[in-house]
Design a protein around this motif. Sequence first.
Motif, short mmCIF file in Angstrom:
data_model
loop_
_atom_site.label_atom_id
_atom_site.label_comp_id
_atom_site.label_asym_id
_atom_site.label_seq_id
_atom_site.Cartn_x
_atom_site.Cartn_y
_atom_site.Cartn_z
N UNK A 47 -45.21 1.76 0.97
CA UNK A 47 -45.85 1.06 0.98
C UNK A 47 -45.68 0.48 2.73
N UNK A 48 -44.41 0.44 3.49
CA UNK A 48 -43.69 0.34 4.34
C UNK A 48 -44.83 0.94 5.08
N UNK A 49 -44.58 2.25 4.69
CA UNK A 49 -45.36 3.74 6.12
C UNK A 49 -46.64 3.48 6.51
N UNK A 82 -49.60 -5.33 -12.23
CA UNK A 82 -48.68 -6.24 -10.40
C UNK A 82 -46.90 -6.46 -10.61
N UNK A 83 -47.07 -5.86 -11.86
CA UNK A 83 -45.38 -6.83 -12.13
C UNK A 83 -44.40 -4.87 -11.00
N UNK A 84 -45.22 -4.61 -11.55
CA UNK A 84 -44.25 -2.97 -11.12
C UNK A 84 -44.68 -2.48 -9.99
N UNK A 85 -45.94 -2.91 -9.26
CA UNK A 85 -46.46 -2.61 -7.57
C UNK A 85 -45.43 -4.36 -7.19
N UNK A 86 -44.89 -5.82 -7.44
CA UNK A 86 -44.72 -6.62 -6.44
C UNK A 86 -44.03 -5.94 -5.34
N UNK A 87 -42.82 -5.28 -5.41
CA UNK A 87 -42.07 -5.11 -3.74
C UNK A 87 -42.90 -4.60 -2.93
N UNK A 88 -43.54 -3.41 -3.59
CA UNK A 88 -44.34 -2.59 -3.00
C UNK A 88 -45.60 -3.50 -1.49
N UNK A 89 -46.04 -4.14 -2.61
CA UNK A 89 -47.20 -5.06 -2.24
C UNK A 89 -46.02 -5.97 -1.05
N UNK A 90 -45.11 -6.29 -1.45
CA UNK A 90 -44.92 -7.14 -0.12
C UNK A 90 -44.12 -6.28 1.32
N UNK A 91 -43.98 -5.41 0.65
CA UNK A 91 -43.82 -4.06 2.25
C UNK A 91 -44.78 -3.31 2.71
N UNK A 92 -45.55 -3.44 2.13
CA UNK A 92 -46.75 -2.59 2.33
C UNK A 92 -47.34 -3.96 3.41
N UNK A 93 -47.19 -5.04 3.15
CA UNK A 93 -48.06 -6.72 3.75
C UNK A 93 -46.82 -6.65 5.40
N UNK A 94 -45.79 -6.40 5.34
CA UNK A 94 -45.20 -6.26 6.19
C UNK A 94 -45.65 -4.92 7.07
N UNK A 95 -45.26 -3.51 6.84
CA UNK A 95 -45.62 -2.77 7.60
C UNK A 95 -47.37 -2.90 8.32
N UNK A 96 -47.99 -2.83 7.09
CA UNK A 96 -49.66 -3.07 7.98
C UNK A 96 -49.41 -4.65 9.00
N UNK A 97 -48.71 -5.37 8.82
CA UNK A 97 -48.33 -6.59 10.11
C UNK A 97 -47.99 -6.72 11.76
#
Length: 249
Positions: free
Chosen positions: A141-143, A72-87
Amino acid sequence: MLDPLVLLALAGVGLLAGFVDAVAGGGGMISVPALLSAGLPPVAALATNKMQSVIGTAMAVLTYWRRGYIDLRKLTLAIVLTFVGAAGGAFAVKQVDTALLNVIVPVALVAIAGYFVFAPNLSDADRTARLAFPLFGPVMGLLIGFYDGVFGPGTGSFFTVCFVTLFGFGLTRAAGHTKALNLVSNFAALLVFIFAGDVVWLAAIAMAVGQVAGGYIGARAGIRFGARLIRPLVIVVSVAMALRLLISG
């Protein structure tokens, strides 16, 4: 008001969809038609599917994480940008013409299936990454998150193939990390549906009961059998989604 037998059937569908989704993604292929068959309008079916899917995916993520397949630590930024992209995708869906996606996405899914059929040495062993994950993982994650908010089908397959081909993940670790980002993108889109009042909660709860069991069993099966199960199921799910999109389109 849904009949108790219909709710029981939806719980069974949730279990099957949760199992498939935990291993290879694509559980919506099973759950959305079931919700439509139960009499839900299309938007309500999509919203309710997101709700019950989030529950099953969360169980799968917890199972993969507890067994060390998600960092999860490695994924933190990807998680944030995935949320932003999906929203962003969920809000933009009314302004985006998805007609072209009905052609492009099936082709991409068939290409993914072909990759998993013919690519040599696809296993649970990690390989040398082609791209640095800390830099390019959040972009992925964003895309893909935006795509999931706008359209959705094949999101799990797209995440998995990126983790394997670009970042060198073994298949089981790729499946776990895919579930984590898929959970985030589904949750972001779900929030939009909840605020719009589109979720049919009785149906969602019934399916969520099955999803909890299906997500757990599917994640355990993916961990136990690894590439021997994940590889063929990704192929089957990708081809099935492509065919469904082509037929419905």
